[in-house]
Design an enzyme around this catalytic site. Structure first.
Site, short mmCIF file in Angstrom:
data_model
loop_
_atom_site.label_atom_id
_atom_site.label_comp_id
_atom_site.label_asym_id
_atom_site.label_seq_id
_atom_site.Cartn_x
_atom_site.Cartn_y
_atom_site.Cartn_z
CD GLU A 87 -2.90 3.16 -5.27
OE1 GLU A 87 -1.71 2.87 -5.17
OE2 GLU A 87 -3.81 2.31 -5.40
NE ARG A 146 -4.24 -1.44 -0.02
CZ ARG A 146 -4.32 -2.51 -0.80
NH1 ARG A 146 -3.32 -2.81 -1.62
NH2 ARG A 146 -5.40 -3.26 -0.80
CG HIS A 196 -2.94 -0.98 -6.87
ND1 HIS A 196 -3.23 -0.28 -5.74
CD2 HIS A 196 -3.06 -2.29 -6.54
CE1 HIS A 196 -3.55 -1.12 -4.77
NE2 HIS A 196 -3.44 -2.36 -5.23
CG ASP A 246 1.73 -2.54 -8.26
OD1 ASP A 246 1.66 -2.23 -9.47
OD2 ASP A 246 0.83 -3.16 -7.67
P1 NAI Z 1 -1.55 -11.35 4.92
O1 NAI Z 1 -2.61 -10.91 5.86
O2 NAI Z 1 -1.48 -12.79 4.52
O3 NAI Z 1 -0.11 -10.96 5.49
C1 NAI Z 1 0.18 -9.73 6.08
C2 NAI Z 1 1.29 -9.92 7.07
O4 NAI Z 1 1.66 -8.64 7.59
C3 NAI Z 1 0.89 -10.81 8.26
O5 NAI Z 1 1.88 -11.81 8.48
C4 NAI Z 1 0.84 -9.84 9.44
O6 NAI Z 1 1.19 -10.43 10.67
C5 NAI Z 1 1.86 -8.81 9.00
N1 NAI Z 1 1.73 -7.53 9.69
C6 NAI Z 1 0.62 -6.93 10.17
N2 NAI Z 1 0.94 -5.77 10.78
C7 NAI Z 1 2.27 -5.66 10.68
C8 NAI Z 1 3.20 -4.69 11.13
N3 NAI Z 1 2.80 -3.60 11.84
N4 NAI Z 1 4.50 -4.87 10.85
C9 NAI Z 1 4.93 -5.96 10.18
N5 NAI Z 1 4.10 -6.92 9.74
C10 NAI Z 1 2.80 -6.76 9.99
O7 NAI Z 1 -1.70 -10.41 3.66
P2 NAI Z 1 -1.20 -10.69 2.15
O8 NAI Z 1 -2.26 -11.40 1.40
O9 NAI Z 1 0.17 -11.25 2.19
O10 NAI Z 1 -1.17 -9.19 1.58
C11 NAI Z 1 -0.25 -8.24 2.09
C12 NAI Z 1 -0.64 -6.87 1.57
O11 NAI Z 1 -0.45 -6.83 0.15
C13 NAI Z 1 -2.13 -6.50 1.74
O12 NAI Z 1 -2.36 -5.92 3.02
C14 NAI Z 1 -2.35 -5.49 0.64
O13 NAI Z 1 -2.13 -4.20 1.16
C15 NAI Z 1 -1.26 -5.80 -0.38
N6 NAI Z 1 -1.80 -6.24 -1.67
C16 NAI Z 1 -1.45 -5.55 -2.80
C17 NAI Z 1 -1.93 -5.92 -4.04
C18 NAI Z 1 -1.53 -5.21 -5.30
O14 NAI Z 1 -2.15 -5.42 -6.35
N7 NAI Z 1 -0.51 -4.37 -5.28
C19 NAI Z 1 -2.87 -7.05 -4.16
C20 NAI Z 1 -3.12 -7.75 -2.92
C21 NAI Z 1 -2.62 -7.34 -1.72
#
Ligand code: NAI
Length: 345
Positions: A260, A231, A292, A255
């Site tokens: 954005e 993000r 994105h 990305d």
């Molecule tokens: P997920 O929920 O599987 O993993 C997120 C991880 O971040 C978890 O292990 C969690 O414990 C950790 N986390 C939470 N707060 C934290 C902090 N303060 N410091 C460090 N780690 C922390 O999520 P996933 O599926 O891996 O997605 C991650 C991010 O990717 C999403 O939140 C979204 O913002 C982004 N995303 C971007 C996309 C794009 O098209 N550019 C598409 C899909 C997701």
């Protein structure tokens, strides 16, 4: 008939939603506009709204949706930082797509990184003009370099596997380290200090907002490459720009961008971009911006549509319980998902 106002529709959304929606009692009202306080009126008469990452679902929008009888916000994304889940509780159910293709995002992060470090974007432009010079195209080997991964959830873990395939040393930081994962977790300061490449895969929260700021960049190695496919607001863009100008940051692969919402996903090639920071970033030779698109694969689009249609059906049919609901019933979203035996409210 479940009527769904589908905001911020793009050409690539329709085919998969029409396919997975057909045969069910769902009607999608496809709207090109984004959902916000000015456009929420368009949801009148609908049972649900389907939104994406740059729709605004704040308390004011939620109150209007509630007033219009809309009972569901169906996010067709994993991230939900654009929805005020606290304000929604008790009024409008919120569902999301927890995983549609973590591979799509992790692979895009690596694509950006390789492109940047091996100067593929420059080489592509050069050879198209029959410029076969190699000057200025020197990259570096990934093998043996240290990559710091922030957030080791679904996407971060896949990105780690990809990096290991390149022979990179992986260190990571996560609020909730994955047990028995074989990942070397280190404090954030240490990750900043040791990493040649830093890739962000954690959600945007109050805690992670601008986690890459001037102080963080100050701790990093000279020449560090920063990758953000998570993000935009995880990165303080002004601080990043300063880091690039001072040569502390060797390259940035972005990305996502914190401002954005009114820029990405649209063709603005015929317009003057009224965003000095983004214009300046894009003008830098060592910055790559994609708008994105990390999620944008065939597999991801199909999974998004299939899960979202399933989410909508389970909220309005049978017992109304949806595994992908987000709420604060148990004090935390993660906890709530684990404990759910009945509808959240
Ligand atoms: P997920 O929920 O599987 O993993 C997120 C991880 O971040 C978890 O292990 C969690 O414990 C950790 N986390 C939470 N707060 C934290 C902090 N303060 N410091 C460090 N780690 C922390 O999520 P996933 O599926 O891996 O997605 C991650 C991010 O990717 C999403 O939140 C979204 O913002 C982004 N995303 C971007 C996309 C794009 O098209 N550019 C598409 C899909 C997701």
């Amino acid at each position: 008939m479940i009527r769904v106002a589908f905001f911020d529709t793009k050409a690539y959304d329709k085919p998969s939603f029409e396919r997975f929606g057909s045969g069910h009692d769902i009607h999608f009202r496809f709207l090109e506009t984004k959902l916000n306080e000015d456009t929420v009126e368009l949801a009148r008469g609908c049972d649900a709204v389907c939104v994406f990452v740059n729709d605004t679902v704040n308390a004011a929008v939620i109150d209007k949706l509630y007033e219009y009888g809309v009972r569901l916000v169906a996010l067709r994304s994993a991230g939900y930082n654009n929805v005020d889940v606290h304000a929604a509780f008790g009024k409008v159910h919120v569902v999301h797509v927890p995983a549609y293709s973590p591979y799509a995002v992790a692979e895009h992060a690596m694509a950006l990184l390789l492109t940047s470090v091996r100067r593929i974007h420059k080489a592509y432009n050069r050879t198209r003009e029959f410029n076969f010079s190699l000057n200025g195209l020197t990259g570096f080997d990934f093998h043996g370099k240290t990559v710091g991964v922030i957030g080791t959830g679904k996407i971060g873990r896949i990105f780690i596997d990809i990096c290991r395939g390149f022979g990179m040393k992986v260190i990571a930081y996560d609020l909730f380290p994955a047990k028995d994962s074989g990942i070397e977790y280190v404090p954030l300061d240490e990750l900043f200090a040791r990493s040649d490449v830093i890739s962000l895969h954690c959600p945007l929260t109050d805690e992670t907002h601008h986690m890459i700021n001037a102080a963080a960049i100050g701790q990093m190695k000279k020449g560090v490459v920063i990758v953000n496919t998570s993000r935009g607001a995880l990165v303080d863009t002004e601080a990043l720009l300063e880091g690039i100008k001072s040569r502390k940051v060797g390259a940035a692969c972005l990305d996502v961008y914190e401002e954005e919402a009114d820029i990405f996903f649209e063709d603005r090639s015929g317009h003057i971009l009224n965003d000095e920071l983004l214009s300046r970033l894009i003008s830098m030779p060592n910055v790559i911006v994609t708008s994105h698109q990390a999620f944008l694969t065939e597999e991801a689009l199909n999974n998004i549509a299939e899960t979202t249609v399933g989410n909508i059906l389970s909220c309005f049919e049978k017992d109304g319980i949806c595994d992908n609901e987000l709420c604060y019933r148990c004090g935390s979203i993660e906890q709530c998902k684990k404990d759910r035996k009945q509808k959240c409210f």
